[in-house]
Design a protein around this motif. Structure first.
Motif, PDB file in Angstrom:
ATOM      1  N   GLY A 147      98.059  42.636 140.614  1.00 14.08           N
ATOM      2  CA  GLY A 147      98.455  41.746 141.237  1.00 14.08           C
ATOM      3  C   GLY A 147      96.935  41.479 142.267  1.00 14.08           C
ATOM      4  O   GLY A 147      96.410  41.943 141.608  1.00 14.08           O
ATOM      5  N   ASP A 148      97.516  41.221 143.087  1.00  9.64           N
ATOM      6  CA  ASP A 148      96.727  40.366 143.896  1.00  9.64           C
ATOM      7  C   ASP A 148      96.154  41.066 144.786  1.00  9.64           C
ATOM      8  O   ASP A 148      94.944  41.108 145.347  1.00  9.64           O
ATOM      9  N   ILE A 149      96.197  42.460 145.374  1.00 13.58           N
ATOM     10  CA  ILE A 149      95.956  43.472 146.000  1.00 13.58           C
ATOM     11  C   ILE A 149      95.923  45.237 145.242  1.00 13.58           C
ATOM     12  O   ILE A 149      97.533  45.449 144.509  1.00 13.58           O
ATOM     13  N   PHE A 150      94.667  45.060 145.169  1.00  5.90           N
ATOM     14  CA  PHE A 150      94.774  46.535 144.584  1.00  5.90           C
ATOM     15  C   PHE A 150      93.804  47.715 144.309  1.00  5.90           C
ATOM     16  O   PHE A 150      92.707  47.269 145.122  1.00  5.90           O
ATOM     17  N   SER A 151      94.401  48.576 144.622  1.00  7.30           N
ATOM     18  CA  SER A 151      93.229  49.783 144.971  1.00  7.30           C
ATOM     19  C   SER A 151      92.194  50.065 143.903  1.00  7.30           C
ATOM     20  O   SER A 151      93.005  50.578 142.399  1.00  7.30           O
ATOM     21  N   ALA A 152      91.397  50.352 143.545  1.00  5.62           N
ATOM     22  CA  ALA A 152      90.209  51.795 142.827  1.00  5.62           C
ATOM     23  C   ALA A 152      89.515  52.829 143.574  1.00  5.62           C
ATOM     24  O   ALA A 152      89.373  52.712 144.903  1.00  5.62           O
ATOM     25  N   LYS A 153      88.453  53.123 142.743  1.00  2.34           N
ATOM     26  CA  LYS A 153      88.315  54.707 142.849  1.00  2.34           C
ATOM     27  C   LYS A 153      86.571  54.436 142.211  1.00  2.34           C
ATOM     28  O   LYS A 153      86.424  54.598 141.212  1.00  2.34           O
ATOM     29  N   LEU A 154      85.843  53.848 143.081  1.00  2.68           N
ATOM     30  CA  LEU A 154      84.631  53.558 142.767  1.00  2.68           C
ATOM     31  C   LEU A 154      83.586  54.672 143.311  1.00  2.68           C
ATOM     32  O   LEU A 154      83.315  54.127 144.199  1.00  2.68           O
ATOM     33  N   HIS A 155      82.693  56.165 142.769  1.00  4.48           N
ATOM     34  CA  HIS A 155      81.817  56.304 143.558  1.00  4.48           C
ATOM     35  C   HIS A 155      80.314  55.754 144.025  1.00  4.48           C
ATOM     36  O   HIS A 155      80.303  55.050 142.537  1.00  4.48           O
ATOM     37  N   GLY A 156      80.284  55.870 144.633  1.00  5.22           N
ATOM     38  CA  GLY A 156      78.484  55.842 145.276  1.00  5.22           C
ATOM     39  C   GLY A 156      78.836  53.608 145.604  1.00  5.22           C
ATOM     40  O   GLY A 156      77.972  53.191 146.198  1.00  5.22           O
ATOM     41  N   LEU A 157      79.748  53.238 145.923  1.00  2.00           N
ATOM     42  CA  LEU A 157      80.533  52.051 147.033  1.00  2.00           C
ATOM     43  C   LEU A 157      80.435  52.211 147.896  1.00  2.00           C
ATOM     44  O   LEU A 157      81.601  52.602 147.289  1.00  2.00           O
ATOM     45  N   ALA A 158      79.627  51.715 148.416  1.00  2.00           N
ATOM     46  CA  ALA A 158      80.505  51.850 149.701  1.00  2.00           C
ATOM     47  C   ALA A 158      80.925  52.845 150.574  1.00  2.00           C
ATOM     48  O   ALA A 158      80.543  54.048 149.860  1.00  2.00           O
ATOM     49  N   THR A 159      82.523  53.183 150.473  1.00  3.64           N
ATOM     50  CA  THR A 159      83.039  54.256 150.433  1.00  3.64           C
ATOM     51  C   THR A 159      83.505  54.740 149.527  1.00  3.64           C
ATOM     52  O   THR A 159      84.707  55.757 149.777  1.00  3.64           O
ATOM     53  N   GLY A 160      84.171  54.183 148.732  1.00  2.00           N
ATOM     54  CA  GLY A 160      83.998  54.550 147.304  1.00  2.00           C
ATOM     55  C   GLY A 160      85.848  54.523 147.429  1.00  2.00           C
ATOM     56  O   GLY A 160      86.851  54.746 146.382  1.00  2.00           O
ATOM     57  N   ARG A 161      86.303  54.513 148.089  1.00  2.00           N
ATOM     58  CA  ARG A 161      88.369  54.280 148.068  1.00  2.00           C
ATOM     59  C   ARG A 161      88.048  52.680 148.608  1.00  2.00           C
ATOM     60  O   ARG A 161      88.068  52.136 149.165  1.00  2.00           O
ATOM     61  N   MET A 162      88.526  51.639 147.508  1.00  2.00           N
ATOM     62  CA  MET A 162      88.144  50.350 147.231  1.00  2.00           C
ATOM     63  C   MET A 162      89.674  49.827 147.476  1.00  2.00           C
ATOM     64  O   MET A 162      90.746  50.321 146.522  1.00  2.00           O
ATOM     65  N   VAL A 163      89.960  48.616 148.133  1.00  2.00           N
ATOM     66  CA  VAL A 163      90.996  47.528 147.966  1.00  2.00           C
ATOM     67  C   VAL A 163      90.830  46.161 147.450  1.00  2.00           C
ATOM     68  O   VAL A 163      89.910  45.737 147.997  1.00  2.00           O
ATOM     69  N   MET A 164      90.862  46.162 146.399  1.00  4.39           N
ATOM     70  CA  MET A 164      90.553  44.523 145.883  1.00  4.39           C
ATOM     71  C   MET A 164      91.511  43.227 145.937  1.00  4.39           C
ATOM     72  O   MET A 164      92.287  43.857 146.358  1.00  4.39           O
ATOM     73  N   VAL A 165      91.264  42.428 146.727  1.00  7.75           N
ATOM     74  CA  VAL A 165      92.456  41.899 147.558  1.00  7.75           C
ATOM     75  C   VAL A 165      91.756  39.972 146.442  1.00  7.75           C
ATOM     76  O   VAL A 165      90.258  39.676 146.412  1.00  7.75           O
ATOM     77  N   ALA A 166      92.876  39.636 145.708  1.00  9.12           N
ATOM     78  CA  ALA A 166      92.196  38.562 145.121  1.00  9.12           C
ATOM     79  C   ALA A 166      93.323  37.089 146.014  1.00  9.12           C
ATOM     80  O   ALA A 166      93.588  36.042 145.055  1.00  9.12           O
ATOM     81  N   ASP A 167      94.134  37.291 146.869  1.00 12.53           N
ATOM     82  CA  ASP A 167      94.570  36.577 147.162  1.00 12.53           C
ATOM     83  C   ASP A 167      93.737  35.755 148.414  1.00 12.53           C
ATOM     84  O   ASP A 167      93.468  36.127 149.588  1.00 12.53           O
ATOM     85  N   PRO A 168      93.446  34.420 148.243  1.00 10.50           N
ATOM     86  CA  PRO A 168      93.121  33.377 148.984  1.00 10.50           C
ATOM     87  C   PRO A 168      93.738  33.660 151.408  1.00 10.50           C
ATOM     88  O   PRO A 168      92.772  33.616 151.610  1.00 10.50           O
ATOM     89  N   LYS A 169      94.847  33.915 151.137  1.00  9.75           N
ATOM     90  CA  LYS A 169      95.277  33.835 152.274  1.00  9.75           C
ATOM     91  C   LYS A 169      95.080  35.262 152.701  1.00  9.75           C
ATOM     92  O   LYS A 169      95.067  35.493 154.313  1.00  9.75           O
ATOM     93  N   LEU A 170      95.105  36.116 151.547  1.00 15.53           N
ATOM     94  CA  LEU A 170      95.085  37.309 152.684  1.00 15.53           C
ATOM     95  C   LEU A 170      93.507  37.446 152.964  1.00 15.53           C
ATOM     96  O   LEU A 170      93.091  38.086 153.903  1.00 15.53           O
ATOM     97  N   ILE A 171      92.448  36.965 151.627  1.00 16.48           N
ATOM     98  CA  ILE A 171      90.592  36.982 152.072  1.00 16.48           C
ATOM     99  C   ILE A 171      90.846  36.103 153.401  1.00 16.48           C
ATOM    100  O   ILE A 171      89.912  36.599 154.023  1.00 16.48           O
ATOM    101  N   GLU A 172      91.518  35.170 153.373  1.00 16.71           N
ATOM    102  CA  GLU A 172      91.628  34.483 154.734  1.00 16.71           C
ATOM    103  C   GLU A 172      91.734  35.492 156.026  1.00 16.71           C
ATOM    104  O   GLU A 172      91.000  35.182 157.427  1.00 16.71           O
ATOM    105  N   GLU A 173      92.375  36.319 156.225  1.00 14.69           N
ATOM    106  CA  GLU A 173      92.455  37.271 156.906  1.00 14.69           C
ATOM    107  C   GLU A 173      91.344  38.264 157.448  1.00 14.69           C
ATOM    108  O   GLU A 173      91.338  38.590 158.737  1.00 14.69           O
ATOM    109  N   VAL A 174      91.020  38.611 156.149  1.00 13.66           N
ATOM    110  CA  VAL A 174      90.104  39.640 156.584  1.00 13.66           C
ATOM    111  C   VAL A 174      88.877  38.787 156.602  1.00 13.66           C
ATOM    112  O   VAL A 174      88.528  39.005 158.117  1.00 13.66           O
TER     113      VAL A 174
END
Length: 455
Positions: free
Chosen positions: A54-81
């Motif tokens: 769905g429009d918000i999901f987690s991922a583990k990406l070593h070496g990128l920022a903190t590595g504990r990622m939450v991807m957001v694809a909903d414009p309304k949620l991105i506005e909040e961010v």
């Protein structure tokens, strides 16, 4: 227990600070496997996970920022961010590991509030209004100079001359240099330190790879190029401070030397160096890539190209702007931005812990069918008579961290395309549209947008 600030018609939406809520769904695959998958093809990784979670999901990406990622694809949620308290979601902290080795610790890209807002105030004036329009002639001159050297009837990668044009524009408009000894030396050092070859890109993204690998000395050569760049920039800054015509000079370096913070203090040499390199990082490779993708898309759509030629010849820029907006939608150069959480929050009903990196996924927003029907298609008419929504078109990010050079980049793309279309007849050198290739955090044409110029 949670604390909620309820938005009303006069108040932008606020994130809910919380210690409860649902966990964010995401892959349970090992982090190293997710990271390899992501590095291989960021867009495929994003699209596949969105379809599954769905429009918000987690991922583990070593070496990128903190590595504990939450991807957001909903414009309304991105506005909040983007509207959240900048002390709660830090972009500078997210970018520091990757940007600091070349941009330095004073780069606007790695600063957070209040330092970020203060430096942004100093950098904005030269990049807007009349100051911005004054650079159009420099862009046109550099484009004409480049076009005169393009081969006829022989394939060449369009991204190469586009990168040359954007770099020469920065050398003149930002650094205030004209061709000569220091110009040539600094230009070469900048090329060497931003070459983006695989080993350097990997090292910038993953600190563990910041070393030479056996006989391959790419990282040492990168560090040497950065050192040469620094020596030349500091020499230019020292000479410029002595100039008696600073107030008459149109370049951004001279304006920054004259700029003062609210407390009356000027920028130090180290701060000037870092912000100059930041402007290079923000306006060189990214704009060149945006131009390359625009040309590649135009080749593949002859009707759009013909209509654009006619409108440019008639002096009408509306369709040109629509083409640029659509190209940056279909092929965003940077497919995501980062924010690091400093405290737990709730977003879209999910619980996010402090230390999580929230990732507004630009690529996924640009592919939302309800916003852009047949979203994979290149259709500039989408933007005729309408401006893109603030949180629906995000090639330059958003909020207080929106790319400071966005207006400059759009103006540069407009001028370059006008000059190229007026002087050349171009076509693609291959039958199939080019795929994307990751180059650090940017997505470039896999073969450089191979082009043939006809008489």
């Amino acid at each position: 227990m949670s604390t909620t600030i309820t938005p009303d018609a006069l108040t932008p939406p606020r994130l809910v600070v919380t210690t409860g809520g649902r966990p964010v769904p995401g892959s349970r695959a090992p982090g190293w496997l997710q990271t390899a998958d992501f590095l291989r093809s960021p867009t495929s990784f994003l699209e596949r996970n969105r379809r599954r979670y769905g429009d918000i999901f987690s991922a583990k990406l070593h070496g990128l920022a903190t590595g504990r990622m939450v991807m957001v694809a909903d414009p309304k949620l991105i506005e909040e961010v983007f509207k959240a308290d900048p002390y709660m979601l830090k972009a500078g902290e997210a970018a520091y590991t990757t940007i600091a080795p070349i941009g330095g610790p004073n780069s606007l890209l790695v600063l957070d509030a209040p330092e970020h807002l203060e430096d942004r105030r100093l950098l904005l004036p030269p990049l807007h209004g009349e100051r911005l329009r004054a650079y159009a002639d420099v862009i046109a001159e550099e484009t004409d100079r480049s076009v005169a050297t393009w081969p006829i009837g022989k394939p060449f990668p369009m991204r190469r001359p586009m990168a040359d044009i954007t770099l020469d524009v920065i050398m003149r408009a930002v650094f205030g240099l004209e061709r000569g000894g220091r110009y040539d030396a600094l230009r070469q050092a900048l090329v060497d330190s931003t070459s983006g070859e695989t080993a350097i890109s990997l090292g910038l993204m993953v600190p563990a790879f910041r070393r030479d690998l056996g006989p391959f000395r790419a990282w040492s050569e990168f560090e040497a190029a950065v050192a040469r760049t620094d020596a030349l920039l500091y020499a230019e800054i020292a000479d410029r401070r002595k100039a008696d015509d600073l107030e008459q000079r149109p370049d951004i370096l001279s304006m920054l030397i004259l700029a003062r913070r609210k407390n009356g203090t000027p920028m130090t040499d180290h701060e000037l160096r870092d912000e100059l390199v930041t402007l290079l990082l923000a306006g060189h490779e990214t704009t060149a890539t945006g131009l390359s993708w625009t040309m590649e898309l135009l080749y593949r759509h002859p009707a759009v190209l013909a209509k654009l030629r006619a409108s440019v010849a008639a002096g009408d820029e509306e369709y040109l702007d629509a083409v640029i907006h659509e190209a940056l939608r279909v092929r965003p150069v940077i497919p995501f931005v980062f924010r690091v959480l400093t405290r737990p929050i709730q977003l879209g009903g999910y619980a996010l812990d402090a230390g999580v990196t929230v990732v507004p996924a630009v690529h996924l927003v640009h592919r939302r069918e309800e916003l852009y029907p047949q979203s994979a298609e290149f259709r500039p008419e989408r933007f005729l008579g309408r401006s893109p929504g603030t949180y629906e078109w995000l090639p330059f990010g958003g909020g207080t961290r929106r790319c400071i050079g966005a207006s400059f980049a759009l103006m540069e793309m407009r001028v370059v395309l006008q000059r190229v279309l007026a002087q050349t007849m171009l076509e693609p050198a291959g039958k199939r549209p080019e795929k994307t290739r990751r180059r650090a955090f940017t997505l470039v044409p896999a073969r450089g947008a191979m082009t043939i110029r006809r008489r």
